[in-house]
Every structure is written in structure tokens, then in C-alpha cells.
Enzyme design. Sequence first.
Site, short mmCIF file in Angstrom:
data_model
loop_
_atom_site.label_atom_id
_atom_site.label_comp_id
_atom_site.label_asym_id
_atom_site.label_seq_id
_atom_site.Cartn_x
_atom_site.Cartn_y
_atom_site.Cartn_z
N GLN A 87 0.84 -1.21 0.00
CA GLN A 87 0.00 0.00 0.00
C GLN A 87 0.87 1.26 0.00
O GLN A 87 1.63 1.47 0.94
CB GLN A 87 -0.88 -0.01 1.26
CG GLN A 87 -1.77 1.21 1.40
CD GLN A 87 -2.51 1.21 2.74
OE1 GLN A 87 -2.07 0.62 3.71
NE2 GLN A 87 -3.63 1.89 2.80
N GLY A 88 0.74 2.06 -1.02
CA GLY A 88 1.52 3.29 -1.12
C GLY A 88 0.65 4.51 -0.87
O GLY A 88 0.35 5.25 -1.81
N SER A 90 0.92 6.48 2.62
CA SER A 90 1.66 7.43 3.47
C SER A 90 2.90 7.98 2.77
O SER A 90 3.55 7.27 1.99
CB SER A 90 2.11 6.76 4.77
OG SER A 90 1.03 6.19 5.43
N GLU A 205 -12.67 -1.49 6.37
CA GLU A 205 -12.33 -2.11 7.65
C GLU A 205 -13.58 -2.00 8.51
O GLU A 205 -13.60 -1.27 9.49
CB GLU A 205 -11.19 -1.32 8.30
CG GLU A 205 -9.82 -1.83 7.99
CD GLU A 205 -9.50 -3.05 8.83
OE1 GLU A 205 -9.96 -3.11 9.97
OE2 GLU A 205 -8.83 -3.96 8.31
N SER A 346 -4.19 6.19 14.57
CA SER A 346 -3.59 6.21 15.91
C SER A 346 -4.65 6.40 16.99
O SER A 346 -5.80 6.75 16.72
CB SER A 346 -2.59 7.37 16.02
OG SER A 346 -3.31 8.58 16.11
N GLU A 348 -4.86 8.79 19.10
CA GLU A 348 -5.36 10.18 19.14
C GLU A 348 -6.46 10.38 18.10
O GLU A 348 -7.49 11.02 18.37
CB GLU A 348 -4.22 11.17 18.85
CG GLU A 348 -3.16 11.26 19.93
CD GLU A 348 -2.12 10.15 19.82
OE1 GLU A 348 -2.09 9.45 18.80
OE2 GLU A 348 -1.36 9.97 20.79
C1 FAD Z 1 4.03 -0.72 11.43
C2 FAD Z 1 3.43 0.27 10.46
C3 FAD Z 1 3.04 -0.16 9.21
C4 FAD Z 1 2.51 0.75 8.27
N1 FAD Z 1 2.19 0.32 7.02
C5 FAD Z 1 1.78 1.21 6.08
C6 FAD Z 1 1.56 0.80 4.72
O1 FAD Z 1 1.72 -0.36 4.36
N2 FAD Z 1 1.20 1.75 3.81
C7 FAD Z 1 1.00 3.04 4.14
O2 FAD Z 1 0.63 3.84 3.27
N3 FAD Z 1 1.21 3.47 5.42
C8 FAD Z 1 1.59 2.58 6.39
N4 FAD Z 1 1.83 2.99 7.68
C9 FAD Z 1 1.76 4.42 7.96
C10 FAD Z 1 0.69 4.81 8.88
O3 FAD Z 1 -0.55 4.77 8.23
C11 FAD Z 1 1.12 6.21 9.34
O4 FAD Z 1 2.14 6.01 10.30
C12 FAD Z 1 0.01 6.96 9.89
O5 FAD Z 1 -0.84 7.38 8.88
C13 FAD Z 1 0.53 8.18 10.69
O6 FAD Z 1 1.29 9.00 9.89
P1 FAD Z 1 2.65 9.62 10.47
O7 FAD Z 1 3.45 8.49 11.00
O8 FAD Z 1 3.20 10.48 9.40
O9 FAD Z 1 2.19 10.50 11.73
P2 FAD Z 1 1.60 11.97 11.72
O10 FAD Z 1 0.43 12.06 10.82
O11 FAD Z 1 2.71 12.92 11.52
O12 FAD Z 1 1.12 12.05 13.23
C14 FAD Z 1 2.07 12.16 14.31
C15 FAD Z 1 1.34 12.16 15.63
O13 FAD Z 1 0.41 13.24 15.67
C16 FAD Z 1 -0.89 12.76 16.02
N5 FAD Z 1 -1.89 13.45 15.21
C17 FAD Z 1 -1.87 13.69 13.88
N6 FAD Z 1 -2.99 14.35 13.50
C18 FAD Z 1 -3.71 14.55 14.64
C19 FAD Z 1 -4.96 15.17 14.90
N7 FAD Z 1 -5.69 15.72 13.93
N8 FAD Z 1 -5.43 15.17 16.19
C20 FAD Z 1 -4.70 14.56 17.18
N9 FAD Z 1 -3.50 13.99 16.98
C21 FAD Z 1 -3.02 13.97 15.74
C22 FAD Z 1 -0.88 11.29 15.66
O14 FAD Z 1 -1.74 10.54 16.47
C23 FAD Z 1 0.54 10.88 15.90
O15 FAD Z 1 0.71 10.49 17.23
C24 FAD Z 1 2.35 2.11 8.65
C25 FAD Z 1 2.72 2.53 9.92
C26 FAD Z 1 3.26 1.63 10.82
C27 FAD Z 1 3.67 2.13 12.19
#
Ligand code: FAD
Length: 361
Positions: A87-88, A90, A205, A346, A348
Site C-alpha cells: 500500500q503506497g 503514506s 475495515e 492512531s 489520538e
Molecule cells: C508498522 C506500520 C506499518 C505501516 N504500514 C503502512 C503501509 O503499508 N502503507 C501506508 O501507506 N502506510 C503505512 N503505515 C503508515 C501509517 O498509516 C502512518 O504512520 C500513519 O498514517 C501516521 O502518519 P505519520 O506516521 O506520518 O504520523 P503523523 O500524521 O505525523 O502524526 C504524528 C502524531 O500526531 C498525532 N496526530 C496527527 N494528526 C492529529 C490530529 N488531527 N489530532 C490529534 N493527533 C493527531 C498522531 O496521532 C501521531 O501520534 C504504517 C505505519 C506503521 C507504524
Amino acid sequence: MSKEEIAAQARLLNKWGVPTWPKEYGGAGWTLMQQYIFEEELRAFPAKVTFGMGESLVGPVIYTFGNDAQKKYYLPRIANVNDWWCQGFSEPGAGFDLASLKTRAVRNHDHYIVNGQKTWTTFGQHANWIFCLVRTNPDVEKQQGISFLLIEMKAPGVTVRPIQLIDGGYEVNEVFLDNVIVPVENLVGEENKGWDYAKYLLGNERFGDAGVGTSRERIQRAKELASRTAICGERLIDQPAFREKVAAVEVQLKALEITQLRVVATASKQQSGTQDPASSILKLKGSQIEQAAAELMLDVIGPYALPDLSQEDPESLGEPCIGLHGLQRIAPTYFYSRAASIYSGSSEIQKNIIARAILGL
Ligand SMILES: Cc1cc2nc3c(=O)[nH]c(=O)nc-3n(C[C@H](O)[C@H](O)[C@H](O)COP(=O)(O)OP(=O)(O)OC[C@H]3O[C@@H](n4cnc5c(N)ncnc54)[C@H](O)[C@@H]3O)c2cc1C
């Protein structure tokens, strides 16, 4: 489990048809309740619950929004695990605020030229296809200029760089797209409508990701280990402080299971692709309980939990493993469980949804 083992298991189980798909596309045609029972039993066994992102994520998008040629080509290959999908979505700077994604696809006659970067791409190292959200129109509101493209991983210009996780394993990756040529036939649905398909994919989901079976298996394992562990001459399982800890997690798990069944029952009456906001309770509590159950196992085995990274980490010093045979996965499991409160929304974000959609705040 290796890629081959996962594929072999999926092929075996798919003799009934893909569990979550309708019969007309090679599915088992099961009700949501049947799907739920199947999934939970696999988790509780525990067997690796993965038919990959082909079955659970991109397959439903293709049979719902794809054209006939796409259905004919991709669906049987997904069902038979000929193709491995990742899945592309993020990107650096586009996580929960996914609509801010910057990967650009520019149409040039019969193909797109794609440039950008994806990240956290699970099993990108195994995949031969990636389904991507790309920006095809930068001049409109951000949700409106996004398209859904299928890209072959072996296409020139696709580079996969692994990211090592805290459990020592390699599961997620960065994927770089550098002037990748993608035929227009690989566009799913209409150009610039990708956000709708992404919402459908994420909303699919439908009964959330509570991981009840996973947590139940972990608690059971912690109890078995505690019955074999003595502290000051008394079995840990007989010690009131430990029993209290286990009971607290088990009570929460029972409540989660009941909520899960309620969500499944409601989802059975709803249109596909719509998500019950109660799924957010499942994800929030499910990941907390999954983490508590992993912590329980870690508590029981204490110093024997020292991880053995030599299997996972090519750069390790090849030190012999410390601890008892069969326990080396417990610490990595505990560490990996930290990710449960991030991926698929997440804690949050789930709290935001619960506050808005359930509590009306
Ligand atoms: C093990 C793992 C596997 C994954 N696999 C995939 C995959 O296959 N394909 C893919 O596309 N992505 C994948 N992801 C990505 C995942 O979907 C992202 O980590 C997720 O969308 C969060 O993005 P970020 O890490 O950039 O955090 P950010 O969006 O930068 O958020 C950082 C923090 O801020 C908080 N936050 C952000 N917005 C808000 C808000 N509006 N209100 C309150 N708090 C907020 C979040 O809860 C988090 O704690 C994976 C992630 C993990 C950890």
C-alpha cells in the site's frame, strides 16, 4: 513466516474462495459474522492472518471501481496470491493528513510519469505491485486532485529502501518513485476521484481491528508461562498480584469482544464501505489491550525476554541467544505492539472520532 509460507497458507485456505469477497469475484460469499469468526480463529490459533493487502485492500477497490479488464486480470491473481501487493498511501509529511500527499503523476498520452516518495510501506520488499495515491491535479482542493494508480514494483525508477523497526525486524520500507512510467490502463476508476476510492478502502475495515483473538492468545500464553515460573517458591500463576493483573486485562478483553460483536451485527445491516464510528472504540481499546497482553508475557519471563536479534539483523554480531528456547519472540512482540496504536489510525485519531461521532463533542 516467509513469503512462500504465507502464500501457500493463503492458497490452501482460498480453496473456499477469498473469505471477504463476494462469490461473483471468487469469494467465499460469507456473511460478516462468518468472516469475523474465521479471522478470530486464525488469530487465536495463532496463524498469520494475512492474505496480504491484495485481498483485504486493493481487491475490493478493483471489483467495486475497476473496469472489466482490471477485474479479469488482477482478481484471480490476487485470489491465488500470484501477486503480492503493498500500500503506497503514506508519505513523509502526509500521514494522518493523507490528502496532503505530494507524489505527482503527470499524464503523457497513454501513460503517467510518476515522481515522489512513499513511506512505511509494509512488505514493500516482497511486493510485485503497489497501489498508490498520486496527485494528478495540483490546482484544485487537495482531496479532489488525487488518483488511484497500480504500479509494478519492477518498473524502472522504483526503489525500495528498508526501515528497521524497534523489534529488530524489517517489515516497512521507503519506496522512491523516480520518473516511473505507468500505463493509463493502471488507473483505477476515474482520474482525480482517487480520494473517494481511498475512503472506501479505509472504510472497508468495517468491523475494526480489535485483535481479540491475538490478545486472547497472548494472555493464555502468559498464563501458561506463569504456571511454569516460580518466584520465592510459589508459582507466579498462584500469586494474587499477578492474578489481579491478568484479570484486569481479561475483563477488558471480554468487554471488547462484546463491543466487537455489536459492531459486526450493525455492520451486517449497513452498506459496504461505510464505517460504524464504534469501530474507533475497537481500534483504541484493541491496541491498548494488545499492548497490555504483550507486556504481561514480558513481565512473566523477566530477564529471559532479552531479544535474540541475530535471526533478524544481518548486522548483528552473531551473539548466541540468551534465554530459554521459544521465548525469544516475546520481547520483539512487545516492541512491535507499540506500533498498534499508530497504524490503521492512531489512538489520538480514534479519540477524535469517538469525541465527534459518538459523544457529539
Ligand atoms: C508498522 C506500520 C506499518 C505501516 N504500514 C503502512 C503501509 O503499508 N502503507 C501506508 O501507506 N502506510 C503505512 N503505515 C503508515 C501509517 O498509516 C502512518 O504512520 C500513519 O498514517 C501516521 O502518519 P505519520 O506516521 O506520518 O504520523 P503523523 O500524521 O505525523 O502524526 C504524528 C502524531 O500526531 C498525532 N496526530 C496527527 N494528526 C492529529 C490530529 N488531527 N489530532 C490529534 N493527533 C493527531 C498522531 O496521532 C501521531 O501520534 C504504517 C505505519 C506503521 C507504524
